[in-house]
Every structure is written in C-alpha cells, then in structure tokens.
Design a protein around this motif. Structure first.
Motif, PDB file in Angstrom:
ATOM      1  N   LEU A  28     105.228  42.526  93.833  1.00 38.25           N
ATOM      2  CA  LEU A  28     106.169  41.467  94.224  1.00 38.25           C
ATOM      3  C   LEU A  28     105.944  40.189  93.419  1.00 38.25           C
ATOM      4  CD1 LEU A  28     106.218  41.891  98.127  1.00 38.25           C
ATOM      5  CD2 LEU A  28     108.114  42.300  96.538  1.00 38.25           C
ATOM      6  N   GLY A  29     105.364  40.326  92.247  1.00 38.07           N
ATOM      7  CA  GLY A  29     105.229  39.178  91.361  1.00 38.07           C
ATOM      8  C   GLY A  29     103.927  38.419  91.495  1.00 38.07           C
ATOM      9  N   GLN A  30     102.936  39.008  92.183  1.00 34.49           N
ATOM     10  CA  GLN A  30     101.663  38.320  92.379  1.00 34.49           C
ATOM     11  C   GLN A  30     100.534  38.963  91.571  1.00 34.49           C
ATOM     12  OE1 GLN A  30     101.848  35.533  94.018  1.00 34.49           O
ATOM     13  NE2 GLN A  30     103.932  35.889  94.744  1.00 34.49           N
ATOM     14  N   ALA A  31     100.879  39.635  90.487  1.00 36.12           N
ATOM     15  CA  ALA A  31      99.855  40.326  89.685  1.00 36.12           C
ATOM     16  C   ALA A  31      98.788  39.360  89.175  1.00 36.12           C
ATOM     17  CB  ALA A  31     100.519  41.036  88.505  1.00 36.12           C
ATOM     18  N   HIS A  32      99.160  38.099  88.984  1.00 33.58           N
ATOM     19  CA  HIS A  32      98.224  37.126  88.416  1.00 33.58           C
ATOM     20  C   HIS A  32      96.985  36.910  89.296  1.00 33.58           C
ATOM     21  CE1 HIS A  32     100.658  34.834  91.244  1.00 33.58           C
ATOM     22  NE2 HIS A  32      99.706  33.931  91.270  1.00 33.58           N
ATOM     23  N   ILE A  33      97.124  37.109  90.608  1.00 33.47           N
ATOM     24  CA  ILE A  33      95.959  36.846  91.464  1.00 33.47           C
ATOM     25  C   ILE A  33      94.918  37.966  91.362  1.00 33.47           C
ATOM     26  CG2 ILE A  33      97.318  35.445  93.066  1.00 33.47           C
ATOM     27  CD1 ILE A  33      97.279  37.695  95.061  1.00 33.47           C
ATOM     28  N   PHE A  34      95.315  39.076  90.749  1.00 33.52           N
ATOM     29  CA  PHE A  34      94.381  40.198  90.560  1.00 33.52           C
ATOM     30  C   PHE A  34      93.932  40.311  89.103  1.00 33.52           C
ATOM     31  CE2 PHE A  34      97.442  41.342  93.931  1.00 33.52           C
ATOM     32  CZ  PHE A  34      96.575  41.390  95.004  1.00 33.52           C
ATOM     33  N   GLU A  35      94.295  39.314  88.279  1.00 30.51           N
ATOM     34  CA  GLU A  35      94.051  39.401  86.846  1.00 30.51           C
ATOM     35  C   GLU A  35      92.574  39.585  86.515  1.00 30.51           C
ATOM     36  OE1 GLU A  35      95.060  39.872  83.054  1.00 30.51           O
ATOM     37  OE2 GLU A  35      96.508  39.582  84.700  1.00 30.51           O
ATOM     38  N   SER A  36      91.695  38.942  87.256  1.00 29.18           N
ATOM     39  CA  SER A  36      90.259  39.007  86.922  1.00 29.18           C
ATOM     40  C   SER A  36      89.501  39.978  87.821  1.00 29.18           C
ATOM     41  CB  SER A  36      89.643  37.597  87.029  1.00 29.18           C
ATOM     42  OG  SER A  36      89.768  37.106  88.351  1.00 29.18           O
ATOM     43  N   TRP A  37      90.225  40.873  88.495  1.00 28.64           N
ATOM     44  CA  TRP A  37      89.554  41.767  89.450  1.00 28.64           C
ATOM     45  C   TRP A  37      88.544  42.707  88.793  1.00 28.64           C
ATOM     46  CZ3 TRP A  37      91.149  44.016  94.659  1.00 28.64           C
ATOM     47  CH2 TRP A  37      91.387  42.978  95.566  1.00 28.64           C
ATOM     48  N   ASP A  38      88.792  43.053  87.561  1.00 25.06           N
ATOM     49  CA  ASP A  38      87.859  43.983  86.917  1.00 25.06           C
ATOM     50  C   ASP A  38      86.514  43.320  86.612  1.00 25.06           C
ATOM     51  OD1 ASP A  38      89.000  42.320  85.097  1.00 25.06           O
ATOM     52  OD2 ASP A  38      89.709  43.895  83.737  1.00 25.06           O
ATOM     53  N   THR A  39      86.463  41.970  86.718  1.00 23.41           N
ATOM     54  CA  THR A  39      85.198  41.265  86.490  1.00 23.41           C
ATOM     55  C   THR A  39      84.655  40.613  87.763  1.00 23.41           C
ATOM     56  OG1 THR A  39      86.350  39.226  85.850  1.00 23.41           O
ATOM     57  CG2 THR A  39      85.808  40.788  84.087  1.00 23.41           C
ATOM     58  N   LEU A  40      85.442  40.627  88.822  1.00 25.05           N
ATOM     59  CA  LEU A  40      85.001  39.993  90.069  1.00 25.05           C
ATOM     60  C   LEU A  40      83.992  40.879  90.797  1.00 25.05           C
ATOM     61  CD1 LEU A  40      88.079  38.436  91.928  1.00 25.05           C
ATOM     62  CD2 LEU A  40      86.141  37.240  90.916  1.00 25.05           C
ATOM     63  N   PRO A  41      82.950  40.282  91.367  1.00 24.83           N
ATOM     64  CA  PRO A  41      82.026  41.066  92.194  1.00 24.83           C
ATOM     65  C   PRO A  41      82.769  41.673  93.385  1.00 24.83           C
ATOM     66  CG  PRO A  41      81.103  38.899  91.694  1.00 24.83           C
ATOM     67  CD  PRO A  41      82.530  38.881  91.226  1.00 24.83           C
ATOM     68  N   ALA A  42      82.233  42.753  93.901  1.00 26.78           N
ATOM     69  CA  ALA A  42      82.870  43.456  95.015  1.00 26.78           C
ATOM     70  C   ALA A  42      83.083  42.534  96.215  1.00 26.78           C
ATOM     71  CB  ALA A  42      82.033  44.663  95.415  1.00 26.78           C
ATOM     72  N   LYS A  43      82.097  41.672  96.503  1.00 28.62           N
ATOM     73  CA  LYS A  43      82.222  40.795  97.674  1.00 28.62           C
ATOM     74  C   LYS A  43      83.396  39.831  97.526  1.00 28.62           C
ATOM     75  CE  LYS A  43      78.837  37.287  96.168  1.00 28.62           C
ATOM     76  NZ  LYS A  43      79.826  36.227  95.986  1.00 28.62           N
ATOM     77  N   ASP A  44      83.664  39.387  96.293  1.00 28.77           N
ATOM     78  CA  ASP A  44      84.784  38.466  96.075  1.00 28.77           C
ATOM     79  C   ASP A  44      86.121  39.176  96.216  1.00 28.77           C
ATOM     80  OD1 ASP A  44      82.986  36.451  95.650  1.00 28.77           O
ATOM     81  OD2 ASP A  44      83.139  36.460  93.466  1.00 28.77           O
ATOM     82  N   ARG A  45      86.190  40.422  95.748  1.00 26.95           N
ATOM     83  CA  ARG A  45      87.437  41.190  95.927  1.00 26.95           C
ATOM     84  C   ARG A  45      87.698  41.444  97.410  1.00 26.95           C
ATOM     85  NH1 ARG A  45      86.475  46.300  92.473  1.00 26.95           N
ATOM     86  NH2 ARG A  45      84.343  45.524  92.280  1.00 26.95           N
ATOM     87  N   LYS A  46      86.617  41.747  98.124  1.00 28.39           N
ATOM     88  CA  LYS A  46      86.756  41.944  99.579  1.00 28.39           C
ATOM     89  C   LYS A  46      87.246  40.672 100.257  1.00 28.39           C
ATOM     90  CE  LYS A  46      83.266  45.524 100.533  1.00 28.39           C
ATOM     91  NZ  LYS A  46      81.980  45.771 101.248  1.00 28.39           N
ATOM     92  N   ALA A  47      86.714  39.533  99.829  1.00 28.35           N
ATOM     93  CA  ALA A  47      87.076  38.260 100.446  1.00 28.35           C
ATOM     94  C   ALA A  47      88.551  37.936 100.229  1.00 28.35           C
ATOM     95  CB  ALA A  47      86.207  37.142  99.882  1.00 28.35           C
ATOM     96  N   LEU A  48      89.038  38.151  99.008  1.00 30.12           N
ATOM     97  CA  LEU A  48      90.441  37.857  98.725  1.00 30.12           C
ATOM     98  C   LEU A  48      91.347  38.827  99.475  1.00 30.12           C
ATOM     99  CD1 LEU A  48      92.642  36.303  97.312  1.00 30.12           C
ATOM    100  CD2 LEU A  48      92.309  37.717  95.276  1.00 30.12           C
ATOM    101  N   ALA A  49      90.998  40.100  99.486  1.00 29.61           N
ATOM    102  CA  ALA A  49      91.818  41.086 100.195  1.00 29.61           C
ATOM    103  C   ALA A  49      91.876  40.761 101.693  1.00 29.61           C
ATOM    104  CB  ALA A  49      91.268  42.492  99.978  1.00 29.61           C
ATOM    105  N   ALA A  50      90.739  40.343 102.245  1.00 23.48           N
ATOM    106  CA  ALA A  50      90.704  39.992 103.671  1.00 23.48           C
ATOM    107  C   ALA A  50      91.556  38.759 103.944  1.00 23.48           C
ATOM    108  CB  ALA A  50      89.264  39.747 104.117  1.00 23.48           C
ATOM    109  N   GLN A  51      91.502  37.783 103.042  1.00 26.79           N
ATOM    110  CA  GLN A  51      92.334  36.589 103.228  1.00 26.79           C
ATOM    111  C   GLN A  51      93.818  36.939 103.161  1.00 26.79           C
ATOM    112  OE1 GLN A  51      92.307  33.624 100.119  1.00 26.79           O
ATOM    113  NE2 GLN A  51      92.939  31.967 101.516  1.00 26.79           N
ATOM    114  N   LEU A  52      94.176  37.781 102.208  1.00 23.55           N
ATOM    115  CA  LEU A  52      95.578  38.198 102.084  1.00 23.55           C
ATOM    116  C   LEU A  52      96.055  38.909 103.354  1.00 23.55           C
ATOM    117  CD1 LEU A  52      95.541  39.506  98.396  1.00 23.55           C
ATOM    118  CD2 LEU A  52      96.797  37.509  99.234  1.00 23.55           C
ATOM    119  N   LYS A  53      95.206  39.756 103.898  1.00 19.35           N
ATOM    120  CA  LYS A  53      95.567  40.489 105.121  1.00 19.35           C
ATOM    121  C   LYS A  53      95.762  39.516 106.282  1.00 19.35           C
ATOM    122  CE  LYS A  53      96.383  44.195 107.488  1.00 19.35           C
ATOM    123  NZ  LYS A  53      97.578  45.019 107.212  1.00 19.35           N
TER     124      LYS A  53
END
Length: 618
Positions: A28-53
């Motif tokens: 839906l046009g929000q690809a930019h918020i996942f741009e650095s996911w391949d370098t983000l630590p697992a805990k940070d990806r979890k934190a963003l996903a939880a916030q989005l939910k």
C-alpha cells in the motif's frame, strides 16, 4: 499474498498476523519503512511490527489500510485547494442565550436540576502540562492555591455532591476519563494515591486513546520513520474526536444507558468553571428535546475561538448546527453574501455566531443509537504546511485529525433541529488553563484572555463573587495586581465547595439574607459543608469554614477581622512548578477556622485563631 523480498527473512520471526500486516502495508505504498529491514536487528523488526499492529488495531475506521485511504483522499483535496465547506451556506444559529439573575435563567436552571441526578460525566484528559511549565498531567494541577484542590479532585467532588443531593437512592453517577499513552499511568496513580477522591472505584471508567496515528511525510500518505530510530514510526495525536469511538468500542455509553443514565456531559481537563452552568445546559436540552447541546459563550467578531454556526447545503438542503473554525467563518460569510463577513452585532456588541467551548451535553438514548450507526467515527481533516507553491512538499510531517464537536455531522438531517447551543457569559463558565505565562503575556497585551494558571485561578474566585453579588451580597473586587507579567484581580478569593453550593440556584438557601454578607477585597473565604447556612457575615481577613457533612452550622452576626492571607511575588526559577507558573505564592498570616457550631461563638469572641495550613484542612 506473496511476500516481498525485504520481508522474507522475517517469516519465522514475526507472528503471522503481524507479517500479513507488514506485507499489506508494503503493497500500500509503505515499502520505505521496511527499506533497512535486512540490516535491522531482530528485536527492532519485532518492535516496528508490534507498533504497526497496535496502530492498526487502534484506528477504528478500517485499520491502517483505512487510514492510508482516508489520508490520500484528504491530502489530494488539500493540494487542490478543495474547500470542505463548499456548497454550505452559513446562517445565524438559533439557541438559548441566558443571563444570570433573569427569570429565564432561574426557570431553566430549575428544570435542569430535575435532570442532573441522571448525568454521566466524560472527562477528556489526554494532555500533559508541559506547555504550562508543568511536568505531569494537567488534571493534577491545582485549580487554585487557596486549597490546592487539583482539577480531578474538583470534578469528582462536584459529581459526588450532585449524586448526594439529586440522584435517586442507590444510583452512583459515573465518570469516564479519556487518557492517552502519555497520561494514563499518571492518571491511574493520581486516583489510587488519593483513594479516588472519595468516589467508588467502580464508578470510574478509563478509555485510552493510545499512541495516536502515523505521521505522514507527503501527499502519498507515506508514514514517517523516526530519524533516530528506524524501528519506530513517528505518531501524532488523532484529536479529541476519538472520544466518541472509544465510548462506543468500550461499551461505556451503552452501559450507562442500561443504568438509567439519561444525559452525558463531555468536558475538558482544565476549566475550573465547567459546572456552574450545567443545570442550565440540562434545562435547555430538556425544554427543546435536544440530542446535543453545546455550551457557548458570547464571542467577539474574528475572535480566535470556533463559532457555533448553522449551515445549509445548497445542493442537498441538509442543515446542521456545528462548530466552524474562526479562520474559516469570515471567508465563508463573505462568499455567501455577508459582505462584511464576521462582524459584531451593534445591539449586543458580539458576533451573532457564539463561541464554542467544547463542553457538550448529549441525550444518552439518541447518542447511543447514533454510536451504533456510526461506531462513533467523526469526520477527519488534514492541515499540512507546504514548502512549495505546488503543494507537494511538507515543511514537517502531518496527520489526520478529528474533533469531538463535529458530532452533528452524524445526526440525520431530519433531526438537525435537535442540535443546539446555550450561550452564557464566559465569566460564569469558561476559563481554561492552557498557556504558559509568556504566551499569556502576549495574549493579554492584545486584549485577549491569557488562559494561564494565574488567570484561571482568579476567574474561579470571580465567578463565585458574581453569583454572590447577583444575590445582593457585598463582595467588591480587589484592585488588579500583576505577577510575572500577568494581570489578575486576586480577590476576594472565595472558594465554595460543591457540597455547600453547586450552582446559582442553591445560593439563596445558603445566604438567606444576602444584604448582611460583606466580604472585603483583601479577604479569603473557603466554605465546605453540606449543612452550613450563613445569615450574616462581615469578613476582613481569612475565614475557613470546614464543616463535616453530618454537622449543622448556622452563622449569624459573625464579624471576622484578621491579618488574612497575602500573595507574594515569586521569581525564583527553582520554585515549585505550581508556584512558578503563577508568579506568586500565598503567605498565610492570620486565619479563623470554623469546624463546628461552637467555633462560631468562639470566633465571635476572638480576633484571630492564628495561621492555619488549609491544605491539611480541606
């Protein structure tokens, strides 16, 4: 649904519902918020996903997908310069305008008092006091420094007094508080630390507004990531219009209906004059069978306060009485044939469009029915600040907002005449504390209400003096004084607790011979007691009448003269916040105290009881 490459590494890391949401947002046009996911630590990806939910669950109109859809439409309209009031023509609204001491006021008040024992109260309290120079929640601020009663305590004392005097036996009047993530824990703590200020815990409901909505970077509604933390979205408040959706979602409104609560009073956090006129609002609503009644104040033309306006749609003939922001009203009037725009009526000296103060009264049966139809969703708006003439670049991220006073938009056209207003002088009902001293200084220089802690306090004393003076009591104003650049009339400082008198209608029984009441300008008077009657009093100093509810005290022929209390200017940057924001402290020099009937006789034989710390008394 295929999983984008950037998100595949999180398949085993995230719960399925969070991963699905991330995929949906990516598409839906929000690809930019996942741009650095391949370098983000697992805990940070979890934190963003939880916030989005969490944000997805909090946004009532279709989750984040709905937010994006709504934002794109509103941002497109904003960029095109679409006027949201296009096709709506303003007319002078029809409502009640009442003046203290008139037969109409007294009759309406008596009607309201027959209804007041079935009111539920909704406090919108999502704000911190940082703007005021206060590091905690605004409802914890003292309303005044004589008793240091905080706003939340004052509101609860009022509700409990209404309950005791007017509610049927066994009925407890409910209070719902809307908090935010910023204020919820401190609100709960303030209540618990003070034993709910005497209210049963079961009477209080708390609904949490949450973390807000995603900030938007551009016209494509792209979410803004925190510059310092790529695992966190920037969020902003969605506005106090969320209260209606929360009242629906929580089931609070429906429960109140089932508990025979007939009216719902919605009010804001730091207006110490909020309830003097509640019976008037109830009386007007009862007379006119209103679904919604806005408490309003006389408003000067172009004054920076929203205006209650009747709007008629030239295409659909739909009619609504609703708040129009002051900066929209004048151009709307000019475009609709009012060549002078928003001007004062020479007969009254005020604009025919009264000022909205966001104290609203709803009839619960109709309110619940409309919540069921709409889920309490209010229309949203967006107000981006653009860098360029083409309106493609924002100066800073924006967000969608909604306002509680826009409820008339969900009232059907065939019931539009059941939305009204009741206008009363601001000195009786409106003095919000919302500005820092520096901002208040600038406003006072322009002849506008300062809205500071010092003026809010002074206005509370002034409202009581006005009510007493309307009866015939002799309560002359003190000379104005200036503290830290803010000019106030400091006294006499009269504090009337709700169990003594709730509203002007109750004062005659408390002061049956008002011509025998005299209070000097320098005086301080505090009255608490359900069975206190003051027949005759000559006060020149400080008098604290603090009587337990079971005690009966009659005061007649009492003359009190002592050194009283003084306000001392304070300029010390290290002073407590509640002192520093006012620019003064109270020096308690001489005080007379009455707690029982025998104290009256004692006071009549003594000049001074000595200094008493009233914060411990009241």
């Amino acid at each position: 649904m295929s999983i984008p490459e950037k998100l595949k590494a999180s398949q085993g890391l995230l719960p399925a519902d969070q991963l699905d949401l991330c995929v949906k947002l990516y598409n839906l046009g929000q690809a930019h918020i996942f741009e650095s996911w391949d370098t983000l630590p697992a805990k940070d990806r979890k934190a963003l996903a939880a916030q989005l939910k969490s944000l997805d669950q909090e946004y009532a109109d279709g989750g984040l997908a709905g937010y994006i859809e709504n934002a794109k439409k509103l941002l497109a309209d904003s960029a095109k310069g679409v006027n949201p009031l296009e096709d709506w023509k303003p007319e002078v609204p029809v409502g009640f305008t009442l003046e203290l001491g008139t037969p109409d006021y007294e009759e309406t008040e008596q009607i309201g008092l027959k209804e007041i024992g079935a009111v539920g109260f909704v406090l919108v309290a999502g704000g911190l006091g940082e703007r005021l120079g206060y590091s905690s929640i605004k409802i914890g601020l003292p309303t005044e420094m004589v008793t240091e009663t905080c706003y939340l305590q004052y509101y609860i004392e009022y509700i409990l007094a209404v309950q005791k005097k007017y509610a049927p036996a066994g009925r407890k009047l409910p209070l719902c508080i809307m908090t935010s993530n910023d204020t919820n824990a401190k609100t709960v703590q303030l209540l618990a630390n003070n034993h709910y200020f005497g209210m049963a815990k079961s009477q209080i409901s708390i609904v949490i507004q949450g973390q807000g909505v995603p900030a938007l970077m551009d016209n494509n509604a792209k979410f803004a990531l925190d510059d310092k933390d790529p695992s966190k979205l920037v969020t902003k408040p969605h506005g106090h219009g969320d209260i209606h959706a929360l009242m629906y979602k929580s089931g609070v409104a429906k429960k109140w209906q089932q508990d025979n609560i007939n009216w719902l009073c919605l009010f804001q956090d730091t207006n110490g004059l909020a309830f003097h006129t509640l019976p008037i609002l109830l009386g007007a609503s009862s007379k006119l069978n209103l679904i919604m009644n806005s408490l309003a104040v006389p408003r000067k033309a172009k004054q920076a306060i929203g205006a209650v306006t009747k709007l008629k749609n030239s295409k659909t003939n739909e009619v609504r009485t609703i708040n129009v922001e002051y900066n929209q009203l004048d151009p709307l009037l000019r475009a609709s044939g009012y060549k002078d725009g928003d001007v004062d009526d020479p007969k009254t000296g005020f604009s025919p469009f009264p000022g909205n103060i966001n104290q609203l009264l709803f009839k619960v049966d109709d309110y619940v029915a409309l919540l069921d139809k709409t889920q309490g969703l209010m229309p949203e708006f967006v107000n981006p600040k653009y860098k360029d003439e083409e309106k493609t670049v924002f100066k800073k991220p924006t967000r969608l907002e909604c306002m509680m006073q826009d409820f008339p938009t969900v009232v059907p056209s065939d019931q539009a005449d059941r939305v009204g207003f009741t206008s009363i002088a601001a000195e009786l009902c409106f003095s919000p504390v919302k500005n820092a001293t520096s901002d208040g200084q600038a406003l006072q220089a322009k002849g506008t209400a300062a809205g500071t802690a010092a003026t809010g306090e002074a206005d509370q004393y002034q409202a009581i003096r006005k009510i007493m003076t309307s009866l015939g009591c002799d309560v002359p104003d003190a000379e104005p004084e200036t503290f830290d650049g803010i000019t106030v009339v400091p006294g006499p400082a009269v504090v009337v607790k709700p169990n003594f008198a709730l509203c002007p209608a109750e004062y005659p029984a408390r002061f049956p011979t008002p011509d025998k009441i005299k209070i000097s300008p320098k005086s301080t008077l505090v009255i608490r007691g359900a069975h206190v009657t003051i027949h005759s009093l000559d006060l020149d100093g400080a008098l604290i009448i603090d009587v337990p509810d079971h005690e009966i005290v009659e005061i007649d022929g009492l003359v009190v003269k002592n050194e009283g209390w003084e306000r001392e200017p304070v300029t010390d940057d290290n002073a407590p916040e509640i002192i520093k924001m006012r620019g003064y402290k109270i020096k308690r020099v001489g005080t007379t105290v009455i707690k029982k009937q025998r104290d009256v006789a004692k006071a009549m034989g003594e000049e001074d009881f000595g200094c008493v710390n009233t914060c411990q008394i009241l």
